[in-house]
Motif scaffolding. Structure first.
Motif, PDB file in Angstrom:
ATOM      1  N   GLN A   1       3.673 -21.533  -1.557  1.00  0.00           N
ATOM      2  CA  GLN A   1       3.025 -21.894  -0.468  1.00  0.00           C
ATOM      3  C   GLN A   1       1.539 -22.370  -0.653  1.00  0.00           C
ATOM      4  O   GLN A   1       0.984 -23.199  -0.064  1.00  0.00           O
ATOM      5  N   GLU A   2       0.829 -21.742  -2.013  1.00  0.00           N
ATOM      6  CA  GLU A   2      -0.323 -22.339  -2.302  1.00  0.00           C
ATOM      7  C   GLU A   2      -0.421 -23.595  -2.585  1.00  0.00           C
ATOM      8  O   GLU A   2      -1.211 -24.401  -2.145  1.00  0.00           O
ATOM      9  N   ILE A   3       0.646 -23.941  -3.324  1.00  0.00           N
ATOM     10  CA  ILE A   3       0.406 -25.339  -3.927  1.00  0.00           C
ATOM     11  C   ILE A   3       0.901 -26.440  -2.695  1.00  0.00           C
ATOM     12  O   ILE A   3       0.478 -27.497  -2.561  1.00  0.00           O
ATOM     13  N   LYS A   4       1.832 -25.963  -1.685  1.00  0.00           N
ATOM     14  CA  LYS A   4       2.177 -26.796  -0.386  1.00  0.00           C
ATOM     15  C   LYS A   4       0.820 -26.845   0.394  1.00  0.00           C
ATOM     16  O   LYS A   4       0.344 -27.784   0.898  1.00  0.00           O
ATOM     17  N   ALA A   5      -0.011 -25.805   0.476  1.00  0.00           N
ATOM     18  CA  ALA A   5      -1.070 -25.680   1.285  1.00  0.00           C
ATOM     19  C   ALA A   5      -1.999 -26.639   0.547  1.00  0.00           C
ATOM     20  O   ALA A   5      -3.130 -27.459   1.286  1.00  0.00           O
ATOM     21  N   GLY A   6      -2.196 -26.541  -0.626  1.00  0.00           N
ATOM     22  CA  GLY A   6      -3.098 -27.624  -1.382  1.00  0.00           C
ATOM     23  C   GLY A   6      -2.761 -29.027  -1.150  1.00  0.00           C
ATOM     24  O   GLY A   6      -3.627 -29.962  -0.955  1.00  0.00           O
ATOM     25  N   ASN A   7      -1.394 -29.397  -1.026  1.00  0.00           N
ATOM     26  CA  ASN A   7      -0.931 -30.807  -0.513  1.00  0.00           C
ATOM     27  C   ASN A   7      -1.336 -31.059   0.664  1.00  0.00           C
ATOM     28  O   ASN A   7      -1.769 -32.191   0.883  1.00  0.00           O
ATOM     29  N   ASN A   8      -1.019 -29.922   1.588  1.00  0.00           N
ATOM     30  CA  ASN A   8      -1.531 -30.458   3.076  1.00  0.00           C
ATOM     31  C   ASN A   8      -3.095 -30.538   3.132  1.00  0.00           C
ATOM     32  O   ASN A   8      -3.516 -31.488   3.736  1.00  0.00           O
ATOM     33  N   THR A   9      -3.889 -29.913   2.331  1.00  0.00           N
ATOM     34  CA  THR A   9      -5.320 -29.861   2.492  1.00  0.00           C
ATOM     35  C   THR A   9      -5.837 -31.308   1.774  1.00  0.00           C
ATOM     36  O   THR A   9      -6.713 -31.857   2.570  1.00  0.00           O
ATOM     37  N   THR A  10      -5.220 -31.519   0.670  1.00  0.00           N
ATOM     38  CA  THR A  10      -5.475 -32.887   0.168  1.00  0.00           C
ATOM     39  C   THR A  10      -5.059 -33.960   1.204  1.00  0.00           C
ATOM     40  O   THR A  10      -5.893 -35.222   1.464  1.00  0.00           O
ATOM     41  N   ILE A  11      -4.119 -34.083   2.023  1.00  0.00           N
ATOM     42  CA  ILE A  11      -3.595 -34.962   2.848  1.00  0.00           C
ATOM     43  C   ILE A  11      -4.595 -35.088   3.955  1.00  0.00           C
ATOM     44  O   ILE A  11      -5.006 -36.035   4.470  1.00  0.00           O
ATOM     45  N   ASP A  12      -5.008 -33.892   4.452  1.00  0.00           N
ATOM     46  CA  ASP A  12      -5.920 -33.847   5.666  1.00  0.00           C
ATOM     47  C   ASP A  12      -7.307 -34.470   5.168  1.00  0.00           C
ATOM     48  O   ASP A  12      -7.906 -34.886   5.963  1.00  0.00           O
TER      49      ASP A  12
ATOM     50  N   SER B   1      -0.233 -41.848   0.167  1.00  0.00           N
ATOM     51  CA  SER B   1       1.166 -42.169  -0.063  1.00  0.00           C
ATOM     52  C   SER B   1       1.683 -41.259  -1.084  1.00  0.00           C
ATOM     53  O   SER B   1       2.694 -40.696  -1.134  1.00  0.00           O
ATOM     54  N   LYS B   2       0.884 -41.132  -2.357  1.00  0.00           N
ATOM     55  CA  LYS B   2       1.507 -40.192  -3.377  1.00  0.00           C
ATOM     56  C   LYS B   2       1.294 -38.928  -2.827  1.00  0.00           C
ATOM     57  O   LYS B   2       2.061 -38.119  -3.300  1.00  0.00           O
ATOM     58  N   GLN B   3       0.474 -38.354  -2.121  1.00  0.00           N
ATOM     59  CA  GLN B   3       0.504 -37.015  -1.782  1.00  0.00           C
ATOM     60  C   GLN B   3       1.555 -36.847  -0.769  1.00  0.00           C
ATOM     61  O   GLN B   3       2.307 -35.541  -0.797  1.00  0.00           O
ATOM     62  N   TYR B   4       2.146 -37.661   0.181  1.00  0.00           N
ATOM     63  CA  TYR B   4       3.256 -37.488   1.000  1.00  0.00           C
ATOM     64  C   TYR B   4       4.391 -37.424  -0.233  1.00  0.00           C
ATOM     65  O   TYR B   4       5.571 -36.717   0.420  1.00  0.00           O
TER      66      TYR B   4
ATOM     67  N   THR C   1       5.217 -34.094  -1.146  1.00  0.00           N
ATOM     68  CA  THR C   1       5.688 -33.243  -0.095  1.00  0.00           C
ATOM     69  C   THR C   1       7.211 -33.799   0.229  1.00  0.00           C
ATOM     70  O   THR C   1       7.748 -33.043   1.231  1.00  0.00           O
ATOM     71  N   ASN C   2       7.704 -34.721  -0.288  1.00  0.00           N
ATOM     72  CA  ASN C   2       8.896 -35.309  -0.205  1.00  0.00           C
ATOM     73  C   ASN C   2       8.923 -35.944   1.205  1.00  0.00           C
ATOM     74  O   ASN C   2      10.300 -36.149   1.819  1.00  0.00           O
ATOM     75  N   ASN C   3       8.078 -36.259   1.819  1.00  0.00           N
ATOM     76  CA  ASN C   3       8.024 -37.083   3.054  1.00  0.00           C
ATOM     77  C   ASN C   3       7.959 -38.634   2.817  1.00  0.00           C
ATOM     78  O   ASN C   3       6.765 -39.265   2.932  1.00  0.00           O
ATOM     79  N   TYR C   4       8.922 -38.954   2.502  1.00  0.00           N
ATOM     80  CA  TYR C   4       9.262 -40.494   1.962  1.00  0.00           C
ATOM     81  C   TYR C   4       8.829 -41.395   2.813  1.00  0.00           C
ATOM     82  O   TYR C   4       8.187 -42.603   2.770  1.00  0.00           O
ATOM     83  N   GLU C   5       9.148 -41.090   4.236  1.00  0.00           N
ATOM     84  CA  GLU C   5       9.006 -41.880   5.467  1.00  0.00           C
ATOM     85  C   GLU C   5       7.425 -42.286   5.605  1.00  0.00           C
ATOM     86  O   GLU C   5       6.921 -43.290   5.823  1.00  0.00           O
ATOM     87  N   ARG C   6       6.570 -41.040   5.562  1.00  0.00           N
ATOM     88  CA  ARG C   6       5.291 -41.366   5.557  1.00  0.00           C
ATOM     89  C   ARG C   6       4.742 -42.024   4.257  1.00  0.00           C
ATOM     90  O   ARG C   6       3.685 -42.741   4.465  1.00  0.00           O
ATOM     91  N   ALA C   7       5.142 -41.530   3.229  1.00  0.00           N
ATOM     92  CA  ALA C   7       4.626 -42.199   1.943  1.00  0.00           C
ATOM     93  C   ALA C   7       4.809 -43.593   2.163  1.00  0.00           C
ATOM     94  O   ALA C   7       4.119 -44.421   1.639  1.00  0.00           O
TER      95      ALA C   7
END
Length: 160
Positions: A23-34, A68-71, A74-80
């Protein structure tokens, strides 16, 4: 019975600990994306959708590629893919070769992960051509590596 309870509690603890780290890793990706979206918004007026701001186009292109790399993480290839295409378009318009090559490489990587090997190779070879033009040895070597992975996945071991 105590032995089983001990194993159960230990397993539960390990599972909970692993889940919290995930969860912390996922939250870190979201923070980076934000954060990257915020940077993109400050570079664009009034929205983050492809508007060049004089003097900041390379920063905007690099931010789009990073986003794009951050997405991808998170396996969100559409946004990436969306942001990689935006970066490529801007980089081509600004004649920013490194940004163009990076975007092509990212698009190739996304296609490879989606099992679309032909488009992956097309994009990797476009990136490779640019890396060679500008003499970026790191870009050349990492792109050759990615091309080799695609050929391996295709079962073409001679080319890989």
């Amino acid at each position: 019975m105590k032995k089983y309870l001990k194993y159960f509690l230990t397993s539960l603890f390990i599972f909970s600990f692993g889940f919290s780290i995930a969860q912390e890793i996922k939250a870190g990706n979201n923070t980076t994306i934000d954060s990257l979206l915020h940077v993109l918004k400050t570079l664009s007026t009034p929205s983050p959708e492809i508007k060049l701001v004089k003097g900041s186009d390379t920063t905007q292109i690099n931010t789009l590629n990073l986003l794009s790399k951050q997405y991808i993480k998170t396996n969100n290839y559409e946004r990436a893919l969306f942001y990689a295409h935006q970066a490529r378009q801007l980089a081509e318009k600004a004649d920013y070769k490194k940004g163009t090559a990076s975007a092509f490489k990212i698009i190739g990587f996304i296609n490879k992960n989606l099992g679309k090997y032909e488009p992956a190779l097309e994009n990797y070879f476009k990136a490779l051509k640019i890396w060679e033009e500008i003499g970026d040895k790191s870009g050349i070597s990492s792109t050759y590596n990615n091309i080799g992975v695609v050929y391996k996945n295709l079962g073409d071991y001679e080319k890989s």
